[in-house]
Design a protein around this motif. Structure first.
Motif, PDB file in Angstrom:
ATOM      1  N   ASN B 252     -26.734  27.650 -48.244  1.00 30.33           N
ATOM      2  CA  ASN B 252     -28.024  28.349 -48.322  1.00 30.33           C
ATOM      3  C   ASN B 252     -28.416  28.909 -46.953  1.00 30.33           C
ATOM      4  O   ASN B 252     -27.636  28.847 -46.002  1.00 30.33           O
ATOM      5  CB  ASN B 252     -29.095  27.450 -48.943  1.00 30.33           C
ATOM      6  N   GLU B 253     -29.619  29.448 -46.850  1.00 37.47           N
ATOM      7  CA  GLU B 253     -30.008  30.146 -45.619  1.00 37.47           C
ATOM      8  C   GLU B 253     -30.144  29.196 -44.426  1.00 37.47           C
ATOM      9  O   GLU B 253     -30.302  29.641 -43.299  1.00 37.47           O
ATOM     10  CB  GLU B 253     -31.292  30.946 -45.854  1.00 37.47           C
ATOM     11  N   CYS B 271     -25.403  32.309 -48.745  1.00 41.38           N
ATOM     12  CA  CYS B 271     -25.953  32.816 -49.997  1.00 41.38           C
ATOM     13  C   CYS B 271     -26.675  34.130 -49.693  1.00 41.38           C
ATOM     14  O   CYS B 271     -27.159  34.347 -48.593  1.00 41.38           O
ATOM     15  CB  CYS B 271     -26.928  31.824 -50.601  1.00 41.38           C
TER      16      CYS B 271
END
Lengths: 84, 379
Positions: B252-253, B271
């Motif tokens: 994820n970020e 992502c």
């Protein structure tokens, strides 16, 4: 596998303590600025994109050493070394 | 968190270990790498090391401190999420409460079972084997006209060798876009490299590889064949776990994968990046920092805003790029000119900047990043 058997490049050296000195191989430095991102107190790029090393880099005190070492490890062209 | 295991002893793993310490983490860190060499830098492999102007030893990253346990020649074979441990191929289990997945990628090979002599260029051993092969002044075919293939061709050509590059697509077009790709292709042709573009995969010829067969039926003989056809993320050791994936490990970020598990480097795709990896030096560094931060601070860690910075050196052109690539269409030439082989270039869509690049032009990288920042409108 498991324990190292042989390394073509030699084994790890021991880390440094006390004052250390940062050496720059100017023929290798390409000014990517990775070191300056970690420790701008020691490394900066000037207006021409050339690395400038702070005079403190000749004698880096212990509190800065961990950052200096991390900065040196991040150089993509292996232009930086730390010497005892 | 008291026990961090880092799988991968290359730039991302090492940087994650550094970042954990810089952020004050004082528990244990065990770094596991399957190569026997201590961590080293790969960018010089296709350049100075291959050219013989730079020793392999010089690529070693300065050793980590003695507060990081580095296990070389140790391959992670399985992730046990129930026991929270990484299992090595010796059967030894390394328990963790924080895990950094930085297992990298390996070079893709075109060789079929039984074929010998194909060269790859990913590891220091690959580079030394290829360099040894170049000593007999061979003719060289490089399959793959991406960054690695073109840099390899450039180094071989600078050694005075006869070099042909083979690909399905025009060199670097897919990764850089038409303008920069054409500029580098012209430099390659000017240097005397031949470029063959044909549909379909090239096949390696011979039991002892002695050339390639193009999809149009032509055979190119060569003493040395180098496959530079991309890399594959090392995710197989995750396949029995809930993190099993076919392509890259998607993070994820904040570079998080699961609670207490983060990823960085060539094995991951951020992502929102369309599942594409950014296997570049600066990406590995920034992802490793974000990953370390997320391991320590969870959702309180700042999300990663990628710098999107990378570079290539080939055929006398030192190109540094920042922004969303590939970028198509002509840039604004901010300084210099391509004809003079020194330039600062900027691409915009309307008022928004999308990318900037320098060609044989030094400037602080922070300024280059600024020229590629979407809200920057200054040229």
């Amino acid at each position: 596998m498991g324990e190292p058997v042989e390394s073509r490049l030699g084994t790890e050296t021991t880390p440094w303590r006390g004052f250390v000195r940062i050496e720059v191989d100017w023929s290798r430095c390409e000014g990517h600025g990775m070191c300056a991102d970690v420790e701008p107190q020691l490394f900066q790029l000037d207006d021409e994109g050339q690395l400038q090393v702070h005079p403190d880099a000749a004698e880096v005190p212990e509190p800065l050493q961990r950052r200096a070492e991390a900065a040196v490890r991040r150089c993509p062209v292996a232009a930086l070394r730390i010497e005892p | 968190m008291r026990d961090v295991v880092v799988v991968g002893a290359s730039l991302a793993g090492v940087t994650a270990a550094d970042a954990l310490r810089l952020e004050g983490y004082d528990g244990s860190i065990t770094l596991v790498g399957d190569e026997l060499q201590p961590p080293y830098a790969r960018p010089p492999l296709s350049k100075g090391v291959l050219a013989g102007t730079q020793s392999p030893e010089s690529t070693l990253l300065p050793a980590l401190g003695d507060d990081v346990v580095v296990r070389l020649g140790a391959r992670a074979s399985r992730l046990d999420l129930q026991q929270r441990s990484v299992v090595l191929d010796t059967g030894e289990a390394l328990p963790f409460d924080g895990l950094v997945i930085a297992s990298g990628a390996r070079a893709r090979s075109l060789g079929r079972p039984g074929q010998r002599g194909e060269h790859l260029l990913r590891t220091i051993d690959d580079a030394l084997a290829l360099r040894a092969g170049l000593e007999g002044r061979p003719s060289v075919v490089v399959v793959g006209a991406g960054f690695l293939g073109m840099e390899t061709a450039s180094t071989c050509r600078a050694l005075g060798l006869d070099v042909t590059v083979v690909d399905r697509e025009p060199p670097l077009h897919r990764v850089l876009g038409d303008y920069l790709a054409r500029m580098l292709t012209e430099a390659a042709l000017d240097s005397g490299v031949r470029i063959e573009i044909t549909d379909g995969d090239a096949q390696l010829l011979g039991t002892d590889v002695r050339g390639v067969l193009l999809s149009d039926g032509r055979a190119l003989d060569a003493d040395i064949v180098v496959s530079a056809v991309g890399d594959l993320p090392n995710v197989e050791w995750l396949q029995d776990s809930a993190l099993s994936c076919f392509g890259p490990l998607v993070v994820n970020e904040r570079c998080m994968v699961a609670p207490g598990i983060v990823g960085a480097g060539d094995v991951v795709a951020l992502c929102g990046a369309g599942g594409t990896r950014t296997p570049h030096w600066a990406s590995a560094v920034e992802q490793a920092q974000a990953a370390a931060s997320a391991l320590l601070h969870g959702q309180a860690a700042p999300p990663l805003t990628p710098d999107r910075y990378f570079w290539t050196e080939q055929f006398g052109l030192d190109v540094r790029i920042c922004g969303d690539l590939p970028v198509h269409g002509p840039p604004t030439i901010v300084e210099g000119s391509i004809a003079e082989r020194t330039a600062l270039l900027q691409w915009k869509t309307g008022d928004a900047c999308i990318a900037a690049a320098t060609v044989n032009h030094r400037m602080p990288i922070t300024n280059l990043k600024r020229l590629a920042a979407p809200l920057n409108t200054a040229a």
